[in-house]
Design a protein around this motif. Structure first.
Motif, PDB file in Angstrom:
ATOM      1  N   ALA A 145      52.868  46.231  31.083  1.00 30.95           N
ATOM      2  CA  ALA A 145      51.709  46.308  30.184  1.00 30.95           C
ATOM      3  C   ALA A 145      50.517  45.566  30.777  1.00 30.95           C
ATOM      4  CB  ALA A 145      52.065  45.742  28.813  1.00 30.95           C
ATOM      5  N   GLU A 146      50.776  44.406  31.377  1.00 31.96           N
ATOM      6  CA  GLU A 146      49.705  43.617  32.002  1.00 31.96           C
ATOM      7  C   GLU A 146      49.102  44.375  33.182  1.00 31.96           C
ATOM      8  OE1 GLU A 146      47.091  40.442  32.837  1.00 31.96           O
ATOM      9  OE2 GLU A 146      48.149  41.072  31.036  1.00 31.96           O
ATOM     10  N   GLN A 147      49.951  45.044  33.931  1.00 34.41           N
ATOM     11  CA  GLN A 147      49.471  45.836  35.063  1.00 34.41           C
ATOM     12  C   GLN A 147      48.551  46.957  34.576  1.00 34.41           C
ATOM     13  OE1 GLN A 147      52.665  47.585  37.306  1.00 34.41           O
ATOM     14  NE2 GLN A 147      51.298  48.491  38.816  1.00 34.41           N
ATOM     15  N   ARG A 148      48.931  47.636  33.494  1.00 36.74           N
ATOM     16  CA  ARG A 148      48.078  48.709  32.934  1.00 36.74           C
ATOM     17  C   ARG A 148      46.750  48.147  32.430  1.00 36.74           C
ATOM     18  NH1 ARG A 148      53.097  50.216  30.951  1.00 36.74           N
ATOM     19  NH2 ARG A 148      52.602  49.419  28.874  1.00 36.74           N
ATOM     20  N   ARG A 149      46.799  46.964  31.781  1.00 35.08           N
ATOM     21  CA  ARG A 149      45.570  46.337  31.276  1.00 35.08           C
ATOM     22  C   ARG A 149      44.630  45.985  32.425  1.00 35.08           C
ATOM     23  NH1 ARG A 149      43.241  41.747  31.090  1.00 35.08           N
ATOM     24  NH2 ARG A 149      44.964  40.611  32.041  1.00 35.08           N
ATOM     25  N   GLN A 150      45.179  45.394  33.473  1.00 37.27           N
ATOM     26  CA  GLN A 150      44.347  45.022  34.617  1.00 37.27           C
ATOM     27  C   GLN A 150      43.745  46.255  35.295  1.00 37.27           C
ATOM     28  OE1 GLN A 150      47.048  42.654  36.957  1.00 37.27           O
ATOM     29  NE2 GLN A 150      46.520  40.753  35.886  1.00 37.27           N
ATOM     30  N   ALA A 151      44.521  47.318  35.383  1.00 38.21           N
ATOM     31  CA  ALA A 151      44.003  48.553  35.992  1.00 38.21           C
ATOM     32  C   ALA A 151      42.872  49.131  35.143  1.00 38.21           C
ATOM     33  CB  ALA A 151      45.126  49.575  36.151  1.00 38.21           C
ATOM     34  N   ALA A 152      43.025  49.098  33.827  1.00 39.36           N
ATOM     35  CA  ALA A 152      41.972  49.607  32.938  1.00 39.36           C
ATOM     36  C   ALA A 152      40.705  48.760  33.059  1.00 39.36           C
ATOM     37  CB  ALA A 152      42.464  49.634  31.491  1.00 39.36           C
ATOM     38  N   GLU A 153      40.869  47.433  33.122  1.00 40.59           N
ATOM     39  CA  GLU A 153      39.700  46.554  33.279  1.00 40.59           C
ATOM     40  C   GLU A 153      39.002  46.806  34.608  1.00 40.59           C
ATOM     41  OE1 GLU A 153      41.000  42.528  32.776  1.00 40.59           O
ATOM     42  OE2 GLU A 153      41.077  42.689  30.586  1.00 40.59           O
ATOM     43  N   ALA A 154      39.783  47.012  35.662  1.00 42.73           N
ATOM     44  CA  ALA A 154      39.199  47.278  36.986  1.00 42.73           C
ATOM     45  C   ALA A 154      38.421  48.595  36.959  1.00 42.73           C
ATOM     46  CB  ALA A 154      40.295  47.317  38.051  1.00 42.73           C
ATOM     47  N   GLN A 155      38.952  49.599  36.293  1.00 40.85           N
ATOM     48  CA  GLN A 155      38.242  50.884  36.184  1.00 40.85           C
ATOM     49  C   GLN A 155      36.949  50.728  35.395  1.00 40.85           C
ATOM     50  OE1 GLN A 155      41.200  53.458  34.468  1.00 40.85           O
ATOM     51  NE2 GLN A 155      41.881  54.205  36.458  1.00 40.85           N
ATOM     52  N   THR A 156      36.985  49.928  34.334  1.00 43.33           N
ATOM     53  CA  THR A 156      35.776  49.693  33.533  1.00 43.33           C
ATOM     54  C   THR A 156      34.719  48.981  34.359  1.00 43.33           C
ATOM     55  OG1 THR A 156      37.074  49.593  31.498  1.00 43.33           O
ATOM     56  CG2 THR A 156      34.894  48.576  31.451  1.00 43.33           C
ATOM     57  N   ARG A 157      35.127  47.936  35.074  1.00 46.22           N
ATOM     58  CA  ARG A 157      34.168  47.206  35.933  1.00 46.22           C
ATOM     59  C   ARG A 157      33.588  48.128  36.996  1.00 46.22           C
ATOM     60  NH1 ARG A 157      38.278  43.396  35.855  1.00 46.22           N
ATOM     61  NH2 ARG A 157      38.816  43.887  38.023  1.00 46.22           N
ATOM     62  N   ASP A 158      34.434  48.951  37.576  1.00 45.33           N
ATOM     63  CA  ASP A 158      34.005  49.887  38.611  1.00 45.33           C
ATOM     64  C   ASP A 158      32.972  50.867  38.054  1.00 45.33           C
ATOM     65  OD1 ASP A 158      34.880  50.889  41.487  1.00 45.33           O
ATOM     66  OD2 ASP A 158      34.649  52.669  40.242  1.00 45.33           O
ATOM     67  N   ALA A 159      33.267  51.420  36.889  1.00 44.94           N
ATOM     68  CA  ALA A 159      32.346  52.386  36.268  1.00 44.94           C
ATOM     69  C   ALA A 159      31.018  51.719  35.915  1.00 44.94           C
ATOM     70  CB  ALA A 159      32.977  53.005  35.028  1.00 44.94           C
ATOM     71  N   GLN A 160      31.076  50.494  35.380  1.00 50.07           N
ATOM     72  CA  GLN A 160      29.841  49.787  35.031  1.00 50.07           C
ATOM     73  C   GLN A 160      29.003  49.489  36.267  1.00 50.07           C
ATOM     74  OE1 GLN A 160      31.522  46.464  32.898  1.00 50.07           O
ATOM     75  NE2 GLN A 160      31.260  47.444  30.900  1.00 50.07           N
ATOM     76  N   ALA A 161      29.644  49.065  37.335  1.00 50.26           N
ATOM     77  CA  ALA A 161      28.913  48.744  38.571  1.00 50.26           C
ATOM     78  C   ALA A 161      28.301  50.009  39.164  1.00 50.26           C
ATOM     79  CB  ALA A 161      29.841  48.071  39.574  1.00 50.26           C
ATOM     80  N   ARG A 162      29.057  51.110  39.173  1.00 48.03           N
ATOM     81  CA  ARG A 162      28.505  52.365  39.709  1.00 48.03           C
ATOM     82  C   ARG A 162      27.327  52.841  38.865  1.00 48.03           C
ATOM     83  NH1 ARG A 162      32.046  56.284  39.117  1.00 48.03           N
ATOM     84  NH2 ARG A 162      33.726  55.046  38.294  1.00 48.03           N
TER      85      ARG A 162
END
Length: 199
Positions: A145-162
């Protein structure tokens, strides 16, 4: 205004209207081709030219600042992606470790249960083994579950930065357009100033 020549009067037509600022001509003066005959009031046009030149001169610094911000965001985005990948790899390794421990704990519980059935091991040992297997299963689920949460946060940060990079590129394109428009305006105003001198 008109200039007298020896043969006949020659009318001077201004390409631009305006108030007479100065004239160096005297009646009967000789003039040469291209000589400034009179100057019209150019103060308003000069003020506009000065403003356009100053605005145009300020743009390269703003453009450079936007380019620097874009570069910094892209570098941060790349670093964040590397960090997210490292975190993901660590989570995968931890999940593998927990899976191996869980498999061992379940096998240990199965063996103890078989020995307990034969009377060779106390029931409390089987319960402890079962508890350990359940604890490891819960730890593996939590890690997943923690791995999925971290992956989702990384995708959100990536999308915001792009998205931010795209917005900055849009601002930079607007500044590039403004620079071109100001350069054209400066050229036009210089030509207008030139027309205020009758030759």
């Amino acid at each position: 205004a008109r200039v007298e020549v020896q043969q006949a009067a020659h009318p001077v037509v201004a390409l631009q209207g305006g108030a007479l600022l100065r004239s160096q001509l005297e009646l009967g003066d000789s003039v040469k081709a291209g000589q400034v005959l009179v100057e019209l009031d150019d103060r308003a046009a000069r003020a506009q030219l000065d403003e356009a030149v100053q605005r145009h001169a300020a743009l390269p610094a703003r453009q450079a600042a936007l380019r620097d911000e874009i570069d910094a965001l892209q570098a941060a985005l790349a670093n964040d992606r590397h960090a997210a990948e490292a975190t993901h790899q660590a989570a995968v390794a931890r999940a593998g470790e927990l899976t191996a421990q869980l498999d061992f704990a379940r096998e240990h519980e199965r063996r103890l249960a078989a020995e307990a059935a034969a009377g060779g091991v106390a029931e409390i040992d089987v319960l402890r083994a079962r508890s350990e297997a359940q604890r490891l299963a819960a730890a593996r689920a939590t890690g997943s579950a923690e791995q999925r949460r971290q992956a989702a946060e990384a995708q959100t940060r990536d999308a915001q930065a792009r998205s931010r990079v795209q917005a900055l590129r849009g601002q930079l394109a607007a500044l590039d357009g403004e620079a071109a428009a100001l350069a054209a305006g400066v050229t036009r105003l210089r030509a207008e100033l030139d027309r205020l001198q009758l030759r």
